[in-house]
Design an enzyme around this catalytic site. Sequence first.
Site, PDB file in Angstrom:
ATOM      1  N   ASP A 109       0.851  -1.185   0.000  1.00 59.58           N
ATOM      2  CA  ASP A 109       0.000   0.000   0.000  1.00 59.58           C
ATOM      3  C   ASP A 109       0.897   1.249   0.000  1.00 59.58           C
ATOM      4  OD1 ASP A 109      -2.878   0.878   0.284  1.00 59.58           O
ATOM      5  OD2 ASP A 109      -2.144   1.728   2.159  1.00 59.58           O
ATOM      6  N   HIS A 126      -6.502  -6.904  -1.793  1.00 55.39           N
ATOM      7  CA  HIS A 126      -5.608  -5.843  -1.317  1.00 55.39           C
ATOM      8  C   HIS A 126      -4.712  -6.311  -0.171  1.00 55.39           C
ATOM      9  CE1 HIS A 126      -4.438  -1.650  -1.059  1.00 55.39           C
ATOM     10  NE2 HIS A 126      -4.729  -1.597   0.221  1.00 55.39           N
ATOM     11  N   TYR A 181      -3.251  10.076   3.012  1.00 55.82           N
ATOM     12  CA  TYR A 181      -4.251  10.652   2.125  1.00 55.82           C
ATOM     13  C   TYR A 181      -4.072  12.148   1.851  1.00 55.82           C
ATOM     14  CZ  TYR A 181      -6.076   6.073   2.858  1.00 55.82           C
ATOM     15  OH  TYR A 181      -6.161   4.719   2.915  1.00 55.82           O
TER      16      TYR A 181
END
Length: 317
Positions: A103, A294, A229
Amino acid sequence: MDEMKHSHIGVNGLKLHVAEIGSDSSPAVIFLHGFPEIWYTWRHQMIAVANAGFRAIAPDYRGYGLSDIPQQPDKTKFADLVNDTASILDSLAISKVFVVAKDFGAKVGYAFALIHPEKVAGIVSLGAPFVHPNAPLKLTLPEGFYIRRWQEPGRAEADFGRFDVKTVVRNIYIMFSRSEIPIASENQEIMDLVDPSAPLPSWFTEEDLSVYGDLYHKSGFQTPLQVPYRSLGEKLEFSKHDLDDAKIEAPTLVIIGEEDYSFKFPGMEQYVKSGTVKKYVPNLEIIFMPQGCHFVHEQFPDQVNQFLLNFLNCNKY
């Protein structure tokens, strides 16, 4: 798990939690987690590499898990995580290391490899190929795309605040385990994409969830929302290093679950399968896992461990 050693290392004014297993004299492997994860996400891999004669090290980033929260979480940058990684390795007197990441942790790992190429024996990335700043890959997704929503100050905080921390982690784990890109409608919040009755993935137990829930209850979500983010647009700048022209020269393995929603980001499959990525990572091997999601390292730990150990043994220093 009982043999796992836990410590806190003073790094750049903070005490960062590090989990370790394996002999101090063995070749080192540092594991860099993503979101909504902590060191614990690597439990299967850490034990496997330690049993194979390596030293496994898994930190919690600043503001995550058992690590200190920075005084100003909203000022945290990707560069801080890269510098923290270098400082942890320096504190442990490790001069060369394998980097295993998933990730957004892969962005930290790749940046570390670009700045300290002499310290990196190899890189293994789960689901996240190196995306060069000049790569022909632009992420354009609608307003309801979860990353766009979480980049909006206060939006995720209000959304998450409707639930207890454990439920937030549960919802994100379920959502990220699916093959669809999480996109909410105009009058819907991201947490509403998961039905309260939806079960956890079969490979993720209530006990696992409790570990995550307890540690996110401690850390909160302020730093995790900031990095990755709200820092995605950050240009990584380091003195004497121009990352725009850089290549990843270290041996690199990317393991991609073909049911990973992030592999469906616009242009990603073409970027990987066309070979464009190899312009920037010349010594690259890619393994596709057709049913992988994922969290492929938790979903199929035995297979991932075998791929990982094959790579480590082939590039052992």
